[in-house]
Design a protein around this motif. Structure first.
Motif, PDB file in Angstrom:
ATOM      1  N   ASP A 131      -4.788  -6.808  -0.596  1.00 16.31           N
ATOM      2  CA  ASP A 131      -4.684  -6.754   0.862  1.00 16.31           C
ATOM      3  C   ASP A 131      -3.809  -5.569   1.279  1.00 16.31           C
ATOM      4  O   ASP A 131      -2.630  -5.498   0.917  1.00 16.31           O
ATOM      5  N   HIS A 132      -4.386  -4.640   2.036  1.00 16.61           N
ATOM      6  CA  HIS A 132      -3.653  -3.455   2.476  1.00 16.61           C
ATOM      7  C   HIS A 132      -2.509  -3.789   3.433  1.00 16.61           C
ATOM      8  O   HIS A 132      -1.636  -2.952   3.669  1.00 16.61           O
ATOM      9  N   ASN A 133      -2.501  -4.994   3.971  1.00 21.63           N
ATOM     10  CA  ASN A 133      -1.472  -5.381   4.946  1.00 21.63           C
ATOM     11  C   ASN A 133      -0.351  -6.216   4.334  1.00 21.63           C
ATOM     12  O   ASN A 133       0.577  -6.620   5.032  1.00 21.63           O
ATOM     13  N   ILE A 184       0.832  -1.211   0.000  1.00 20.96           N
ATOM     14  CA  ILE A 184       0.000   0.000   0.000  1.00 20.96           C
ATOM     15  C   ILE A 184       0.863   1.258   0.000  1.00 20.96           C
ATOM     16  O   ILE A 184       0.463   2.296  -0.534  1.00 20.96           O
ATOM     17  N   HIS A 229       0.709   4.484  -2.560  1.00 19.82           N
ATOM     18  CA  HIS A 229       0.683   5.904  -2.177  1.00 19.82           C
ATOM     19  C   HIS A 229       1.868   6.669  -2.781  1.00 19.82           C
ATOM     20  O   HIS A 229       1.737   7.848  -3.124  1.00 19.82           O
TER      21      HIS A 229
END
Length: 245
Positions: free
Chosen positions: A126-128, A100, A104
């Protein structure tokens, strides 16, 4: 035993041939582009000095000269990035990188270009999730792939950064719905005789970036796969193994 040795030698020879072709192609591109940009610039200056070109025509030509200069500067920057991996024995420096955060990073770096074309950029996955690999190489690769996605997207289209975990590999894909390319060009995308495509806003490039991208992916022990069709967009997938730090 002998067959194994012959096979190993063939692999080494093929690797050396690829490296030689890459370096020769790089030198050829640098030589050609440098001659072109400086030759055009000197001709323009001399024409103004000798008054064979009016000031009005001079200023009309400046955007073209600027475009050539930007293209040449990009080539030099790409070459410098590659050269840094050729000094001594280059070694991967693996670090944990949140996927992620890569999203950004691209979102911020390309904010202006995305706004100019009113392109929406989304993350899927999955952001993790994190990958463990060389940050400098990965950021360079993603930057070049994403730059192409923006370049060949039309206004109001979407671009995605997609993450999928497959065993001990992480697959990062940049997906756009832009101009795409004909299948006959895909086989030549990493060679030095591929055509030069123009972006939807007139952006130019020599195609060097993708050649270096493939080289960097190899350094990360990964693979790259490109799926594209004319007028339907392009999906560039990076298959990245996770290194132990």
């Amino acid at each position: 035993m002998m067959n194994d040795q012959i096979k190993e030698l063939q692999i080494r020879i093929e690797k050396l041939e690829n490296e030689i072709n890459f370096k020769n192609g790089l030198i050829s591109i640098l030589s050609h582009d440098s001659k072109e940009i400086f030759g055009n610039f000197l001709w323009l200056i001399e024409a103004v000095e000798q008054k064979t070109v009016s000031e009005e025509d001079f200023f009309k030509m400046l955007p073209h000269v600027k475009s050539d200069a930007q293209k040449n500067l990009q080539t030099v920057q790409d070459s410098t990035a590659w050269l840094k991996t050729q000094y001594g024995e280059f070694k991967i420096t693996p670090v944990k990188i949140m996927v992620i955060d890569l999203f950004h990073h691209l979102e911020e770096k390309y904010a202006t270009k995305l706004k100019e074309k009113n392109i929406k950029f989304y993350f899927k996955g999955d952001h993790n999730t994190f990958v463990s690999t060389d940050r400098i190489l990965l950021e360079y690769v993603l930057d070049k792939v994403f730059n192409n996605a923006v370049k060949y997207s039309l206004p109001d289209q979407d671009i995605y950064l997609q993450e999928v975990t497959e065993g001990d590999h992480t697959v990062l894909s940049v997906i756009d719905f832009g101009t795409g390319m004909n299948e006959k060009y895909l086989s030549k995308i990493y060679t030095y005789d591929n055509p030069i495509f123009q972006g939807t806003a007139g952006e130019k490039g020599v195609g060097l970036s993708l050649k270096i991208v493939k080289n960097f992916i190899s350094l990360m022990r990964g693979n790259i796969d490109i799926i594209s069709s004319e007028s339907n967009g392009t999906k560039v997938s990076l298959f990245l193994p996770n290194f132990n730090e």
